[in-house]
Scaffold this active site. Structure first.
Site, mmCIF file in Angstrom:
data_model
loop_
_atom_site.group_PDB
_atom_site.id
_atom_site.type_symbol
_atom_site.label_atom_id
_atom_site.label_comp_id
_atom_site.label_asym_id
_atom_site.label_seq_id
_atom_site.Cartn_x
_atom_site.Cartn_y
_atom_site.Cartn_z
ATOM 1 N N LYS A 19 21.942 -45.876 -23.077
ATOM 2 C CA LYS A 19 22.527 -44.829 -23.924
ATOM 3 C C LYS A 19 21.804 -43.498 -23.687
ATOM 4 O O LYS A 19 22.431 -42.433 -23.643
ATOM 5 C CB LYS A 19 22.448 -45.247 -25.393
ATOM 6 C CG LYS A 19 23.352 -46.446 -25.699
ATOM 7 C CD LYS A 19 23.003 -47.086 -27.047
ATOM 8 C CE LYS A 19 23.970 -48.209 -27.374
ATOM 9 N NZ LYS A 19 23.529 -48.992 -28.544
ATOM 10 N N VAL A 26 34.480 -55.705 -29.791
ATOM 11 C CA VAL A 26 35.000 -54.341 -29.664
ATOM 12 C C VAL A 26 36.496 -54.365 -29.335
ATOM 13 O O VAL A 26 37.289 -53.648 -29.948
ATOM 14 C CB VAL A 26 34.204 -53.549 -28.600
ATOM 15 C CG1 VAL A 26 34.853 -52.199 -28.328
ATOM 16 C CG2 VAL A 26 32.763 -53.365 -29.061
ATOM 17 N N LYS A 50 38.786 -63.399 -20.227
ATOM 18 C CA LYS A 50 38.216 -64.294 -19.210
ATOM 19 C C LYS A 50 39.004 -65.596 -19.142
ATOM 20 O O LYS A 50 39.206 -66.169 -18.097
ATOM 21 C CB LYS A 50 36.754 -64.592 -19.556
ATOM 22 C CG LYS A 50 35.795 -63.559 -18.999
ATOM 23 C CD LYS A 50 34.373 -64.076 -19.060
ATOM 24 C CE LYS A 50 33.411 -62.994 -18.580
ATOM 25 N NZ LYS A 50 32.098 -63.123 -19.205
ATOM 26 N N GLU A 75 32.856 -41.663 -26.122
ATOM 27 C CA GLU A 75 32.205 -41.550 -27.437
ATOM 28 C C GLU A 75 31.586 -42.884 -27.869
ATOM 29 O O GLU A 75 30.517 -42.916 -28.480
ATOM 30 C CB GLU A 75 33.248 -41.092 -28.468
ATOM 31 C CG GLU A 75 32.732 -40.842 -29.874
ATOM 32 C CD GLU A 75 31.746 -39.702 -29.942
ATOM 33 O OE1 GLU A 75 32.145 -38.551 -29.762
ATOM 34 O OE2 GLU A 75 30.544 -39.973 -30.168
ATOM 35 N N GLY A 105 27.811 -46.052 -31.507
ATOM 36 C CA GLY A 105 28.949 -46.691 -32.183
ATOM 37 C C GLY A 105 29.877 -45.678 -32.820
ATOM 38 O O GLY A 105 30.448 -44.833 -32.127
ATOM 39 N N ASP A 114 19.306 -51.602 -23.623
ATOM 40 C CA ASP A 114 20.515 -51.021 -24.231
ATOM 41 C C ASP A 114 20.272 -49.565 -24.645
ATOM 42 O O ASP A 114 21.076 -48.680 -24.339
ATOM 43 C CB ASP A 114 20.902 -51.869 -25.457
ATOM 44 C CG ASP A 114 22.068 -51.293 -26.214
ATOM 45 O OD1 ASP A 114 23.217 -51.444 -25.750
ATOM 46 O OD2 ASP A 114 21.843 -50.685 -27.283
#
Lengths: 404, 404
Positions: free
Chosen positions: B204, B14, B45, B128, B133, B200
């Site tokens: 959402k 992303v 990281k 959003e 997605g 997941d």
């Protein structure tokens, strides 16, 4: 604070839907605006044909009486045809009123000029209801345009012609038979030309073209073709190939030319519009970063269109974050018992109480209606899966499936 | 005017998508904001594992270096997990930065508190990208909420589990085989638990519940169940009934209780989620005035998610009406020749030049590839209908259909 005063032009299906929605959801609107939202005047063709429960509303056949009201904040256009809608909205904007329109023909021809005028006069111009009824197509496109270039839009933008094509295929009807049913159901006008010849869809496509590309489609490369030439024989041949006729509006840009075609095409199963049936509308949007997005919903009708208009109304005054509606207790809804497929080695007799068997499809599978609570009491070797979407039980009882 | 300065947290799929989108579409962003939009710093990281084409970007493993930058306008959260994302965004908001997040787990737990903080500090909070997605679900729901009460949302919110169910059914694979392919294609993590057990999708659903109903779902009435128990045999039984397994998240309010269930269910052909296949996501929204609206599109991936984030970014500064992008000539696209079904009494030999026959299905119907121009030259007794959506030609040439 004084009420927000609305002038409503037209009191047909859309106008009535707007009036009823504003009346019925006054509490909701007041919570958002912090004051009353009131239809002050309604423009009709024939005053003697209408009556209103609220005597305070001015019912008139003279637009001048509306535009000269001492207080007028918003004008909502729910009439059809290029004129007098265009002239009325120009006057309203010049007076400093916000305007909202559901009039696609007028907006296809004069949208750009109205947008210019509205900007100049610092008022809002809402046109969500011109395309796709209750589907928030305009707002979604605006949102996508924030980050994306839109490359192409394909849509089923006229519910009447889609209903006719669906009925012909599903009910094995001729075009004329399907049209007659559409007229009986109120989906088609007595003169259905606007819908079945693709004018209505073309107007909507022009509105989308202006929104997305900033200009109207080129006359040279554009096509408008109706569905009157489609026969039941052609539909059968297409079906034998796994294809369905759809009356599709397509808007795309090649180099600097915008082309718009409204015509019957064949869609394959993988196409986003293949499964759009009946009076439903849908659009499929190809954008350069995000890819393909599709939206589907009710493309016309009293309340879907009213919903789009009220969304525009609230957009005029809304804050950046939406109010969450908390009107206390919501009405209790009576839910039908859910349908389940039960899998596992069991006889119907072994099911606990509260199960209504719809059909037994094999020794390992049957279809039932039962509450969530009843299902939770099933023996652990049985597994119940809820069925979403209407499931028509097989006509024959104990229909066998291939052993698994 | 000085550039808009962005701090980007995370440089995985992303994060990279956001960085590339902002770099590649700089012209578009500058046209909207009237100034440069610049990623000033990226939190990673391990600094030694990354390199950037632009030497001016600060690449650091220390968030303090980012939050202490002399100029920082927006912080974009593209990392995963509740912490340190929550702490970082709190710091960013307190400093007066706008924040945008794609971090669903963090936002499901802390979204309400972040919204409160953002309001208090008068900055924007974009989320959003946390749900669906690239599909503008959040914005569409906000739009619908302007006029409607939303009664229920059903959605396929996890592309990985939907891909597995689709592959099992279409390719006749076991769960393990389908999962392995999802991992090979990069759709599933090495540890797939988050996707296949429904965590997941549940995060959402919580974000949607907060948005729509203003609170999180009740723990007592909520269910989270994965798809690991679905077998190929069950899928076959369902298919014999015309049903498909889908891993559906459902959020609804009954009286004052919000229930959220994420579990495998069976969908019938009439259900809006029935045809959502592969890694696609979709939501079906039931609202009181407008009725049912459904949206479908890419639920994950580098650029769809980046698109949602950039939409949020532009929302921060955009005017009420979207800018129409006019960057001069768009790139020329090479279009494949369209596919047509030609109906009418004709032999292949009678077709003019420029027609490539794919298959002849009967004496009255064949499938060809041809340009629009070639089709316009067809004899008037032949009718050509364009086919949209991929159409796989029949393997056997001259396959016969029932005479019509």
């Amino acid at each position: 604070m004084s009420a927000i005063s609305i002038g409503l032009l037209g009191f047909g299906t859309v106008g009535k839907g707007v009036y009823e929605t504003i009346s019925k959801h006054q509490g909701r609107l007041q919570a958002i605006f912090g004051r009353e939202v009131k239809v002050s005047a309604i423009l009709v063709k024939n005053v003697s044909k209408h009556s209103l429960p609220d005597g305070e509303v001015l019912l008139t056949d003279n637009f001048q009486e509306i535009i000269e009201l001492p207080k007028l904040d918003v004008v909502i256009d729910a009439i059809v045809g290029r004129e007098p809608g265009y002239t009325y909205l120009r006057q309203a904007i010049s007076r400093g009123c916000h305007v909202i329109t559901a009039n696609k023909e007028m907006f296809a021809f004069h949208g750009r000029e109205l947008a210019r005028l509205a900007k100049h006069n610092n008022v809002s111009l809402g046109f969500e209801a011109t395309v796709g009824g209750g589907i928030p197509i305009i707002q979604t496109i605006k949102q996508l345009l924030n980050a994306n270039k839109i490359e192409r839009i394909e849509g089923i933008l006229n519910g009447t012609s889609n209903f006719i094509l669906t009925s012909m295929r599903e009910e094995n009807l001729t075009f004329e038979e399907a049209l007659k049913i559409a007229q009986e159901k109120g989906y088609a006008e007595a003169d259905p030309k606007n819908d079945i010849e693709g004018y209505d869809a073309f107007y909507k496509a022009v509105v989308l073209s202006e929104l997305v590309f900033g200009k109207s489609p080129s006359q040279e490369t554009s096509v408008r073709e109706g569905i009157t030439g489609i026969t039941i024989e052609q539909i059968r041949v297409a079906a034998s190939l796994g294809l369905k006729f759809k009356h599709v509006a397509s808007i795309q840009k090649e180099q600097e030319t915008i082309s718009c075609t409204v015509k019957p095409v064949l869609t394959g199963e993988a196409h986003p519009l293949y499964r759009v049936e009946g009076v439903q509308n849908a659009v499929s949007i190809d954008a350069d970063i995000v890819g393909n997005i599709s939206l589907q919903g009710p493309g016309a009708g009293m309340f879907p269109t009213a919903s789009a208009i009220v969304e525009d109304l609230i957009h005029i005054g809304k804050a950046d974050f939406p109010a969450v509606f908390e009107e206390g207790k919501s009405e209790e809804t009576v839910l039908e018992q859910p349908v389940w497929v039960i899998l596992g080695d069991a006889d119907q007799a072994e099911l606990p109480e509260g199960f209504e068997t719809i059909s037994k499809v094999s020794k390992d599978a049957f279809i039932v209606k039962a509450s969530f609570e009843a299902v939770s009491l099933l023996a652990p070797d049985l597994k119940a899966y809820q069925v979403l979407g209407y499931y028509a039980p097989a006509a024959e009882e104990n229909k066998q499936v291939q052993p698994v």
